[in-house]
Design an enzyme around this catalytic site. Structure first.
Site, PDB file in Angstrom:
ATOM      1  N   THR A 248      48.299 -69.851   7.427  1.00  9.39           N
ATOM      2  CA  THR A 248      47.182 -68.903   7.406  1.00  9.39           C
ATOM      3  C   THR A 248      47.363 -67.843   8.475  1.00  9.39           C
ATOM      4  O   THR A 248      48.070 -68.049   9.467  1.00  9.39           O
ATOM      5  CB  THR A 248      45.845 -69.642   7.620  1.00  9.39           C
ATOM      6  OG1 THR A 248      44.783 -68.707   7.611  1.00  9.39           O
ATOM      7  CG2 THR A 248      45.846 -70.417   8.923  1.00  9.39           C
TER       8      THR A 248
ATOM      9  N   ASP B 201      50.342 -64.238  -0.554  1.00  5.73           N
ATOM     10  CA  ASP B 201      50.953 -65.546  -0.796  1.00  5.73           C
ATOM     11  C   ASP B 201      52.077 -65.479  -1.836  1.00  5.73           C
ATOM     12  O   ASP B 201      52.707 -66.494  -2.115  1.00  5.73           O
ATOM     13  CB  ASP B 201      49.891 -66.546  -1.292  1.00  5.73           C
ATOM     14  CG  ASP B 201      48.743 -66.691  -0.304  1.00  5.73           C
ATOM     15  OD1 ASP B 201      49.024 -66.822   0.895  1.00  5.73           O
ATOM     16  OD2 ASP B 201      47.584 -66.660  -0.736  1.00  5.73           O
TER      17      ASP B 201
ATOM     18  N   ASP C 266      47.726 -71.898   1.379  1.00 10.69           N
ATOM     19  CA  ASP C 266      46.975 -70.896   2.112  1.00 10.69           C
ATOM     20  C   ASP C 266      45.606 -71.499   2.468  1.00 10.69           C
ATOM     21  O   ASP C 266      45.217 -72.528   1.919  1.00 10.69           O
ATOM     22  CB  ASP C 266      46.815 -69.652   1.229  1.00 10.69           C
ATOM     23  CG  ASP C 266      46.032 -68.551   1.919  1.00 10.69           C
ATOM     24  OD1 ASP C 266      46.220 -68.359   3.117  1.00 10.69           O
ATOM     25  OD2 ASP C 266      45.231 -67.889   1.229  1.00 10.69           O
TER      26      ASP C 266
END
Length: 1103
Positions: A677, A806, A403
């Site tokens: 992202t 995530d 991430d």
């Protein structure tokens, strides 16, 4: 006829199969609803007892045995043991039963101890004192006695005993603050529904328990006399989770809705799906090969036995001739002989390998937790190991999916600038050599880039600017807190005076509100549902906060509906440009500085009728118990439209310390790093360049929606594929957005000639050193991860992130690592490993992962090698004893070989071995490539170890056989017998396999010396005692004085030394030749390290 009464009676008094419903009704304080309101149907709920243990005192033995014998190796040895008990076999059942008993016992003790700790923790939680309101009085009871519907009183700094709905609070505004550090690491603000608890008469309808911490759907029905009940919606903002702690509030009243194992904490801590490492898969494959070898040996010996006995003169001796009936049962006898040979050779399967591997993983995981370099002073925490089954997988990673926000960056936002109607506002800037602070004025840069002095010192706000700044002050979920003590740390103290500070689950919002404070505005909360926007000149405007349309990752925006003091209804919205622009009817935003995180701000004026319609949609959706999220999404979609764009904000998220160095090291180690992202492309690309994911020489390939609008996706993909294949020597980097990725991953492509887009996309990615996926939804992160994981190479993948978005990616990866970040602890809780900062990933992989893989690969190969050395002489011996199933070794040696004589040295080796120093591994990341793709457990390496074991076994057996082919006498004239011959081979075997491990050891400590030489000494002492005493519990004394007799012979000593040397020589020669002719990078590093140490010692002695 109405059967409803009969159905109610049956459901109330008959205990049968419970019908599952989607919702539950909770009677607050166990008060029945007023007559005629609704039917009172009590429901059965579990008590508040938490049970994290697996076993009880009564079921531990049967349940643990069942779980252990589900493992194929344990079950196999159980069958062998039973065969030894049932039929006449050449070895005692003790030889199989004792090692199996040892393995089962050690594993049971370990699991029992861990479960006892869980029992102990459960008891301390279940017996905690809790205050409950009963008949208007506060009564203290134990936590496990709580029931659904009980009204609980919780005081400051106390932990919530179950999942509660907040009813009232001691704070003036009726709210309370909680910290959920044990759940997700966040601080949150909870909203009550009522104030009076004593006279409360209400029921709560809510969904059945489910593990999502951020979701709760329910409503409360309040009864007042004979009026219709008043329904109010309940959401996650009203729910107090078990494990959270009450902060900054003296006390609260709340009602229990979920208890015991139905609480969200208990549902979240249930076991996740089991991940298996590549080493474990290789180990299982090797076991199957050795099982086939075992069966082959047994078949060959059975066939040769009957072929050898076919001749009448080679039948049983005259005094033991078989009867005619026994001769006719040749099939049954052949089968029993086959089983007997299976028993004789079964030691080739290393039963103790499983328990040794399990102990190595369990004990080895502590080295990560104990690593002081991975301890973060700011957090006060170090690395955590949530599962020890994947330690060696850290040394096999090929793809790293990371991430961006909070992982590569600090997630510590700072407001940089904002753009309103073509003008850029900066909180602090330099004008004419003087620093202008926004506390006294504001600096306005025109979109042409020139200073606009007239605007720079103007005190009046234009309409757009006024609405824009007020939108930022109003459209957020930030709470204002005065001086508070949070976890023992005082916040809100400035120069000895208490000041306010802001808290929120989103660092972006805190940065924007603090930025507005530094410009011109201050924001505060009143005791009612209002917000005050005050200026530095003391003027203020009050707004009534009517509705909050919370942010979610699908909409990527949030909104508030407020009412101004003049009676106007305003809808303010902020969110990502991709979610705001399609809903805008007017307005424009100039481009803010590239590389910053931007949010667009818009508004809409609502008429009275539009506001009432919006209230109707929202209330209807919030009161729904079924599909509330979908209905809220539909309501938001109806309300959030026809916006006027006001401007945009820009905040900066700084790169984490040593993030660039970590990514550069991962690249050198041969790993491909992908950044996934939700940010826009320009912001994410700037971060990638700053973190050295993209270098200046990297040629960027774009696969974005903008490009696919100009060309078809088919043409773009094939053009990129031709580019990377034609110029394969260049360093490529790929940028793809979420919309294009969805098109690539679409299962059915239009047009038969377009081919498989997935394969083309994968081919492009294989030739790129780094990939940036921007504008990604959380689910797409897991889809990308699954795409790479399922490719034909089946690479080992690692996912690392810090937020709840995530989690899906972390769970999908072979290895999941969570960052203990500012977006909570949900990623850390669901991961296999948790680390404080991204920079710690470097040591986690390049050092710990490297060591773990080297150690366990040697452990697995060494176990198979030493068992081949052990049992192959037994196979050869059958050719010289008429295939009579005569054992070569004594029962004690068969039993203790894997348990005592050779187990501790390899266990210690697998815990402390360092073939290269830690500094070298960190300094030269390319050494990681030497162990990539499971290189030490490939079939050629496995075949080498097996052949080495066969060679050593042949040397042991035939060396002893030919050295003593002629009649050999001891010093007193006695001849060596059968057991002396076997003991000689076994002695050479034990010394050879132990010295082989000593030759492979690079990192010597006093513990290595103690264990290796101690194991050899233990064998000698045991043999002396075993053969030097007449043991009364044995029905035979065949080993009496055998070992001493062997050691009394000079030729025996000579043969032991000679055979050990000959056995070890080929492996030594092979290593010397390989290091001289084609050394690996690791071997070159070892030589350099040795040269440096020698040079250092030389200088030291000279000085």
């Amino acid at each position: 006829m109405d059967f409803s009464l009969l159905r109610n009676i049956i459901s109330r008094y008959c205990v049968g199969e419970e019908i599952w419903v989607d919702s539950r009704t909770v009677y607050i304080g166990h008060k029945e609803p007023p007559p005629g309101a609704e039917a009172y149907i009590p429901q059965r709920y579990p008590d508040n007892r938490i049970v994290s243990s697996k076993y009880t005192f009564w079921n531990f033995i049967p349940k643990n045995l069942f779980e252990q014998f589900r493992r194929i190796a344990n079950f196999y040895f159980l069958v062998i043991f039973l065969v030894q008990l049932i039929i006449d076999t050449p070895t005692s059942p003790v030889t199989s039963g004792l090692p199996l008993f040892f393995v089962i016992t050690v594993t049971a003790i370990k699991q029992g101890y861990e479960d006892w700790l869980r029992h102990k923790a459960d008891c301390s939680i279940n017996e905690c004192p809790v205050d409950v309101v009963q008949q208007g009085k506060v009564v203290r009871t134990q936590s496990h006695k709580l029931r659904v519907g009980d009204i609980v009183v919780v005081k400051e700094d106390e932990t919530f005993p179950c999942d509660l709905i907040l009813l009232s609070s001691s704070r003036p505004d009726g709210t309370c603050f909680v910290t959920t550090t044990s759940l997700d690491g966040e601080s949150s603000h909870k909203v009550p529904q009522l104030q009076e608890v004593d006279s409360l008469h209400a029921t709560i309808e809510c969904e059945q328990p489910q593990p999502d911490l951020y979701k709760f759907v329910g409503r409360i029905n309040i009864y007042k006399d004979k009026e219709e009940p008043v329904a109010r919606p309940l959401g996650a903002e009203n729910l107090l989770l078990r494990g959270a702690t009450l902060k900054n509030t003296q006390h609260i009243h709340a009602v229990a809705v979920y208890t015991g194992m139905e609480t969200k904490m208990a549902l979240n801590y249930q076991s996740k799906s089991q991940k298996r490492s590549a080493v474990e898969k290789s180990m299982n494959a090797f076991l199957i090969v050795y099982l086939c070898i075992l069966i082959s040996k047994a078949v060959i010996n059975t066939v040769l036995k009957y072929a050898w006995q076919w001749s009448p003169d080679r039948d049983e001796p005259w005094y033991n001739h078989r009867t005619e009936h026994e001769r006719q049962r040749h099939v049954i006898r052949a089968f029993t002989d086959f089983l007997a040979f299976m028993v004789l050779f079964n030691y080739i399967i290393p039963v103790s390998m499983y328990v040794t591997v399990e102990m190595q993983k369990f004990l080895g995981s502590y080295f990560i937790s104990w690593d002081e370099e991975m301890f973060d002073e700011e957090l006060g925490e170090g690395a955590q190991v949530n599962t020890s089954d994947l330690n060696e997988e850290l040394g096999q990673v090929e793809y790293v999916f990371t991430d961006k926000t909070g992982t590569l960056t600090e997630n510590n936002m700072e407001f940089i600038e904002c753009c309103v109607d073509g003008n850029v506002y900066i909180p602090h800037a330099i004008c004419n050599g003087q620093i202008l602070s926004a506390a006294s004025t504001r600096l306005c840069l025109s979109h042409h880039g020139h200073l606009n002095a007239a605007c720079a010192f103007c005190l009046s706000l234009q309409e757009y600017e006024d609405l824009f700044f007020r939108a930022l002050c109003l459209c957020h979920t930030v709470q204002v807190k005065e001086e508070e003590t949070v976890d023992g740390i005082k916040r809100g103290i400035h120069q000895g005076r208490p000041t306010s500070f802001y808290i929120s689950s989103s660092p972006d919002e805190v940065a924007l509100v603090e930025g507005m404070k530094r410009l011109l505005f201050q924001q505060g909360l009143s005791q009612e549902t209002g917000i005050c926007c005050s200026f530095h000149n003391g003027l203020g405007v009050w707004f009534e906060l009517l509705h909050v349309l919370n942010f979610d990752s699908v909409r990527r925006r949030m909104s508030v509906i407020v009412k101004s003091s003049s009676g106007d209804y305003l809808l303010f919205c902020k969110g990502a440009d991709s979610s705001i622009f399609p809903r805008v009817v007017s307005g424009k935003v100039e481009q803010v500085k590239e590389g910053l995180r931007t949010l667009c701000v818009a508004y809409r004026r609502l008429s009275e009728s539009e506001y009432q319609e919006a209230c109707h949609h929202l209330m209807e959706a919030k009161l729904a118990l079924q599909d509330r999220e979908q209905r809220l999404a539909q309501a938001y979609d109806i309300i959030e439209r026809d916006f006027v764009l006001l401007g945009a904000t820009a905040v900066e998220d700084r790169l984490q310390e040593k993030a660039a160095d970590t990514i550069e090291s991962l690249h050198k180690a041969g790993m491909k790093v992908w950044v996934l992202t939700g940010d826009k492309m320009e912001t994410a690309a700037a971060t990638c360049y700053a973190s050295k994911l993209f270098r200046r020489t990297t040629q960027i390939l774009e696969l974005t929606k903008k490009r696919t609008e100009e060309q078809s996706l088919h043409d773009v993909l094939f053009e990129l594929n031709r580019t990377v294949l034609r110029q394969h020597c260049l360093d490529f980097g790929l940028i793809i957005d979420g919309a294009t990725l969805s098109a690539v991953l679409k299962p059915n492509q239009e047009g038969a000639g377009h081919g498989n887009y997935r394969e083309i996309f994968l081919e492009i990615c294989r030739n790129c050193s780094a990939v940036l996926c921007c504008r990604m939804a959380p689910l797409q992160k897991a889809q990308v991860k699954e795409l790479i994981k399922a490719s034909k190479e089946h690479p080992i993948t690692l996912a690392i992130g810090d937020g709840a978005n995530d989690v899906s990616m972390i769970l999908e990866a072979h290895v999941g690592i969570g960052i203990m970040g500012k977006e909570g602890r949900q990623a850390a809780r669901n991961s296999d490993y948790a680390i404080p900062k991204f920079k710690h990933l470097k040591k986690m992989l390049l050092v710990h992962g490297h060591y773990y893989y080297i150690r366990i690969a040697e452990l697995v190969q060494y176990f198979f090698y030493k068992n081949v050395c052990f049992i192959f002489p037994q196979f050869l011996y059958q050719f010289f004893c008429g295939f009579s199933q005569q054992p070569l070794y004594d029962t004690a040696y068969l039993t203790l070989y894997n348990i005592s004589f050779t187990s501790l040295p390899i266990l210690l080796y697998s815990l402390v071995e360092q073939h290269v120093s830690m500094d070298t591994l960190k300094r030269e990341p390319s050494l990681y490539r030497d162990i990539a793709k499971n290189s030490l457990l490939r079939w050629p390496v496995f075949l080498y170890w097996t052949c080495l074991g066969v060679f050593d076994a042949v040397v042991f057996f035939f060396g002893a056989y030919f050295l003593f082919d002629n009649t050999t006498f001891t010093s007193n004239g006695q001849m060596f017998g059968n057991w002396t011959f076997g003991t000689l081979i076994f002695t050479v075997l034990v010394f050879t396999v132990t010295l082989k491990l000593a030759l492979d050891t690079h990192h010597w400590t006093w513990i290595n010396h103690f264990v290796i030489w101690g194991s050899l000494l233990f064998y000698v002492i045991f043999s002396l005692l075993w053969g030097g005493i007449i043991w009364p519990f044995l029905n035979y004394q065949r080993m009496y004085y055998v070992f001493m007799q062997m050691l009394s012979s000079g030729p025996a000593w000579l043969s032991i030394i000679l055979l050990i040397t000959v056995s070890l020589l080929p492996d030594v020669i092979k290593k010397v030749l390989c290091r001289a002719m084609c050394p690996t990078a690791t071997e070159r590093a070892q030589v350099q390290c040795l040269s440096f140490c020698c040079h250092f010692h030389y200088i030291f002695h000279c000085v």
